[in-house]
Structures are given as C-alpha cells and as structure tokens.
Scaffold this active site. Structure first.
Site, short mmCIF file in Angstrom:
data_model
loop_
_atom_site.label_atom_id
_atom_site.label_comp_id
_atom_site.label_asym_id
_atom_site.label_seq_id
_atom_site.Cartn_x
_atom_site.Cartn_y
_atom_site.Cartn_z
N ARG A 235 0.85 -1.19 0.00
CA ARG A 235 0.00 0.00 0.00
C ARG A 235 0.89 1.24 0.00
O ARG A 235 1.94 1.25 0.65
CB ARG A 235 -0.90 0.04 1.25
CG ARG A 235 -2.09 -0.90 1.21
CD ARG A 235 -3.14 -0.49 0.17
NE ARG A 235 -4.29 -1.41 0.18
CZ ARG A 235 -4.40 -2.50 -0.55
NH1 ARG A 235 -3.43 -2.85 -1.38
NH2 ARG A 235 -5.48 -3.26 -0.48
N GLU A 264 -3.34 7.59 -4.07
CA GLU A 264 -3.43 7.22 -5.48
C GLU A 264 -4.83 7.49 -6.04
O GLU A 264 -4.99 7.67 -7.24
CB GLU A 264 -3.03 5.76 -5.71
CG GLU A 264 -3.92 4.75 -5.06
CD GLU A 264 -3.35 3.32 -5.14
OE1 GLU A 264 -4.09 2.46 -5.57
OE2 GLU A 264 -2.18 3.11 -4.75
N HIS A 304 -1.85 0.11 -9.42
CA HIS A 304 -2.42 -0.84 -8.46
C HIS A 304 -2.96 -2.06 -9.22
O HIS A 304 -4.14 -2.39 -9.14
CB HIS A 304 -3.53 -0.17 -7.63
CG HIS A 304 -3.78 -0.88 -6.33
ND1 HIS A 304 -4.08 -0.24 -5.18
CD2 HIS A 304 -3.75 -2.20 -6.01
CE1 HIS A 304 -4.24 -1.11 -4.20
NE2 HIS A 304 -4.05 -2.32 -4.69
P1 NAI Z 1 -0.76 -11.36 5.13
O1 NAI Z 1 -1.68 -10.91 6.18
O2 NAI Z 1 -0.74 -12.80 4.73
O3 NAI Z 1 0.74 -10.96 5.53
C1 NAI Z 1 1.09 -9.73 6.09
C2 NAI Z 1 2.33 -9.94 6.94
O4 NAI Z 1 2.76 -8.67 7.40
C3 NAI Z 1 2.07 -10.82 8.17
O5 NAI Z 1 3.08 -11.83 8.27
C4 NAI Z 1 2.17 -9.84 9.33
O6 NAI Z 1 2.68 -10.41 10.52
C5 NAI Z 1 3.14 -8.81 8.77
N1 NAI Z 1 3.08 -7.53 9.45
C6 NAI Z 1 2.00 -6.93 10.03
N2 NAI Z 1 2.37 -5.76 10.56
C7 NAI Z 1 3.69 -5.62 10.34
C8 NAI Z 1 4.65 -4.64 10.68
N3 NAI Z 1 4.32 -3.54 11.38
N4 NAI Z 1 5.93 -4.84 10.30
C9 NAI Z 1 6.29 -5.95 9.62
N5 NAI Z 1 5.43 -6.92 9.27
C10 NAI Z 1 4.16 -6.76 9.64
O7 NAI Z 1 -1.06 -10.43 3.86
P2 NAI Z 1 -0.71 -10.71 2.34
O8 NAI Z 1 -1.80 -11.49 1.70
O9 NAI Z 1 0.68 -11.23 2.22
O10 NAI Z 1 -0.79 -9.23 1.72
C11 NAI Z 1 0.09 -8.20 2.15
C12 NAI Z 1 -0.45 -6.86 1.68
O11 NAI Z 1 -0.36 -6.78 0.26
C13 NAI Z 1 -1.96 -6.64 1.97
O12 NAI Z 1 -2.17 -6.10 3.26
C14 NAI Z 1 -2.40 -5.69 0.88
O13 NAI Z 1 -2.40 -4.36 1.36
C15 NAI Z 1 -1.33 -5.85 -0.20
N6 NAI Z 1 -1.91 -6.32 -1.44
C16 NAI Z 1 -1.72 -5.58 -2.58
C17 NAI Z 1 -2.26 -5.98 -3.78
C18 NAI Z 1 -2.04 -5.20 -5.04
O14 NAI Z 1 -2.79 -5.40 -6.02
N7 NAI Z 1 -1.06 -4.32 -5.11
C19 NAI Z 1 -3.09 -7.18 -3.86
C20 NAI Z 1 -3.18 -7.94 -2.62
C21 NAI Z 1 -2.63 -7.50 -1.46
#
Ligand code: NAI
Length: 337
Positions: A235, A264, A304
């Site tokens: 994000r 954005e 995005h």
């Molecule tokens: P997830 O929930 O599986 O993994 C997120 C990880 O970040 C977890 O391991 C969590 O412990 C860690 N985390 C949380 N707070 C943190 C911090 N302060 N410092 C370090 N690590 C921290 O989520 P997933 O599926 O891997 O997605 C990650 C992000 O990708 C989503 O939150 C979403 O915003 C973004 N995303 C973007 C897309 C795009 O089209 N550009 C599409 C899908 C997701």
C-alpha cells in the site's frame, strides 16, 4: 437463518462481472453502480455492500447507510474502509484473505526485473527510435543480491520462494516471524533497522495500518544501503512519498517499482482534489510528489495492478459471492474480528 430479499449494493469497476453478479443475487434487491456517489439516493436501504479498493467507504457514506450489516470488499486489504466507524456501528467487514499470493509476488518481480534489466527503456528505445544500441541499457544481476522482505505473510513468502529461485540472499522482517517457513525455505529474520541498512533490494508486503503508516519515512530513508531499489506492491501509505523523493534525489535510492502510491485515488482526478472541501495541502503535496515519481526515469509506476490476472479476478469474485451468501445464511465467512 436464511434471509431473502436483502438489499445488496454492488459497486463495480469492471463491467465484465456485472451480469454474473445480477444472476447470482437475482433473489435479492440488487443495486448496481460504478460508485457510491452514483447510488447515493439508494444507500439508506442498503444492507450488504460490496466494494473494491478504489471505492472509499468513509464515515460520511457509512452514516448514509443506517441498515448496513456487511461490507464485502473484493480485496485482501481493507484500508479503503473506515473500519473503526464500521465496528462502532456493528457493521461486519468480509475480505478476500487469499486469492493471489502468487499473483502479487509475480508482479513484484515484474517490477524488479523491469528495473534491474532496464526492460522499459530497452523497449522504448527500440519502439521509438528503432535503435538496437546497448549504450545506457546495462542492468544488474539479481543472483547473489540481498533482498529484504518486509512482511512474510502469504505474498511475502511467495516473493521469497521466487527470490530463492533467482539465487538471491533473502532476509526478512516481520512483527511475527515465521521461523518454520524460514528454515524450510532458507531465509533469516533480521531487525527492521538491519534490513533497511543492508538490503540491495527492499520489497514491501506488510498491511497498511496505523503502525505501518510511513514505515519507510524521512528519518530512516537516510539509513538505507546506498543504491537500494525499493519495490512496493502493498500500500502506498507504507512509504512516505516525500521521503522516497528525497532518497532518489540524494542518490541513496537507485530506483523504485511502485504498484501503489499514497493518495493514489486522486491521480487522474486532480480536479477532485482541488474541489474537496477539506484543507488539502498535504494531499496536494503528495499528489505533486507522485507526479515527480511518475516522471522519474528510475521509477516504474503501475496503477495498483498487481492483483490483476484472470485467475485472481475469478478467485476474488468467487470468494466475495461466497462471503455474501454465507452472511445471508447466518454463517459469516472471512469477517474481521
Ligand atoms: P498477510 O496478512 O498474509 O501478511 C502480512 C504480513 O505482514 C504478516 O506476516 C504480518 O505479521 C506482517 N506484518 C504486520 N504488521 C507488520 C509490521 N508492522 N511490520 C512488519 N510486518 C508486519 O497479507 P498478504 O496477503 O501477504 O498481503 C500483504 C499486503 O499486500 C496486503 O495487506 C495488501 O495491502 C497488499 N496487497 C496488494 C495488492 C495489489 O494489487 N497491489 C493485492 C493484494 C494485497
């Protein structure tokens, strides 16, 4: 408890799935529109709302929906929804927890390879001038480079597996380290500070929230390893835009691949920004910085789009339909705690 004739509002950004949604929810009262604004007059009746990340569900809109019970977002992240107000009002939020951990991870590498092998400049040169000169198009190998992954959830772990395939040295930072996967895949956890100061490439995969707002900011951008490349497919708000501009200007950051930008939503609709009632100096500054980044020769920006494959879209729609149906059947799925 199965409820019929629920008032469902489906805000779409893509024509393609409209008929499928109409057919699926033909037993209910369905309102379909391209934006919340477009269906503003009907919002008071809405009980279930389905939106995408480009649709901001603000407190102002929530106040217009006194009957709202569920927001089914067609995304993993939900920072486009005022979740605090929704909770206060007893509105549940259902997300699509996983649909494309491979999809977004593949895109992170699309951005990285575009930068590392100067794919865009190479293509542009050939298409615009017909020249096959190689001067100025030399890139660098990913092999043996140290990549730092912020957030080792579903997407981050997939990025790590791909990075290992390239022979990269992987280090990671996560609030909740997954040591089991670390030893299975072969990577190590380091502190956030160490990751910043020693990575040749940083790829961000943490969620956006109060704690991760400007995780990379004006004070810590000065501690990165000079020449670092930053990839952000998570994000925009995780990286302070003006800090990135400063890092690029100072030559500390060699390049960036960004699928997401702060504010954005305003890009492409700057007029809206000027017309907004609220003081918007901050948004204006970020929007200007975004334009600086868009024009920057060492920055690749995509709209995005990391999630956007046929397979992922199908999985998103299927999960959202399932989220709505289970909620109607009294057994909510994938709702936030
Ligand atoms: P997830 O929930 O599986 O993994 C997120 C990880 O970040 C977890 O391991 C969590 O412990 C860690 N985390 C949380 N707070 C943190 C911090 N302060 N410092 C370090 N690590 C921290 O989520 P997933 O599926 O891997 O997605 C990650 C992000 O990708 C989503 O939150 C979403 O915003 C973004 N995303 C973007 C897309 C795009 O089209 N550009 C599409 C899908 C997701």
């Amino acid at each position: 408890m199965i409820q019929n004739n629920m008032n469902i509002a489906y805000i779409y950004s893509e024509e393609k799935w409209r008929d499928h949604i109409k057919e699926t929810f033909s037993d209910h009262n369905l309102t379909i529109g391209t934006s919340l604004e477009e269906i503003k007059d009907q919002l008071s009746e809405v009980e279930i709302l389905s939106v995408f990340v480009s649709h901001q569900v603000t407190k102002e809109y929530l106040d217009l929906m006194p009957n709202l019970k569920l927001i089914a977002t067609r995304s993993t992240g939900y920072d486009h929804i005022d979740a605090v107000t929704a909770k206060e009002k007893g509105i549940q939020i259902a997300t699509v927890p996983s649909y494309g951990e491979n999809t977004v991870a593949e895109f992170a590498f699309a951005l990285l390879l575009t930068l590392s092998r100067r794919v865009y400049e190479s293509y542009k040169q050939v298409s615009e001038t017909g020249s096959f000169e190689k001067d100025g198009l030399r890139g660098f190998d990913l092999f043996d480079k140290k990549i730092g992954i912020i957030g080792t959830g579903k997407i981050g772990l997939n990025v790590i597996k791909i990075a290992k395939g390239f022979g990269m040295d992987v280090q990671a930072y996560d609030l909740f380290p997954n040591e089991e996967e670390a030893s299975k895949i072969g990577f190590s956890y380091v502190s956030f500070e160490e990751l910043l100061s020693s990575s040749d490439i940083i790829s961000i995969h943490a969620p956006y929230n109060e704690d991760t707002h400007h995780l990379i900011n004006k004070s810590n951008i000065t501690t990165v390893k000079p020449g670092v490349y930053i990839i952000n497919t998570a994000r925009g708000g995780l990286v302070e835009t003006t800090a990135l501009v400063n890092g690029l200007d100072a030559g500390l950051v060699a390049g960036a691949g960004l699928d997401v930008l702060e504010e954005e939503g305003y890009l492409g609709d700057e007029l809206q920004l000027l017309e907004d009632d609220h003081p918007n100096a901050k948004e204006l500054k970020i929007t200007l910085s975004n334009h600086y980044l868009i024009d920057h020769p060492r920055v690749i920006i995509t709209p995005h789009n990391a999630f956007n494959t046929e397979g992922a879209m199908r999985r998103i729609i299927d999960t959202t339909v399932n989220n709505i149906k289970s909620f109607i059947n009294g057994q909510p799925l994938n709702t936030l705690k």
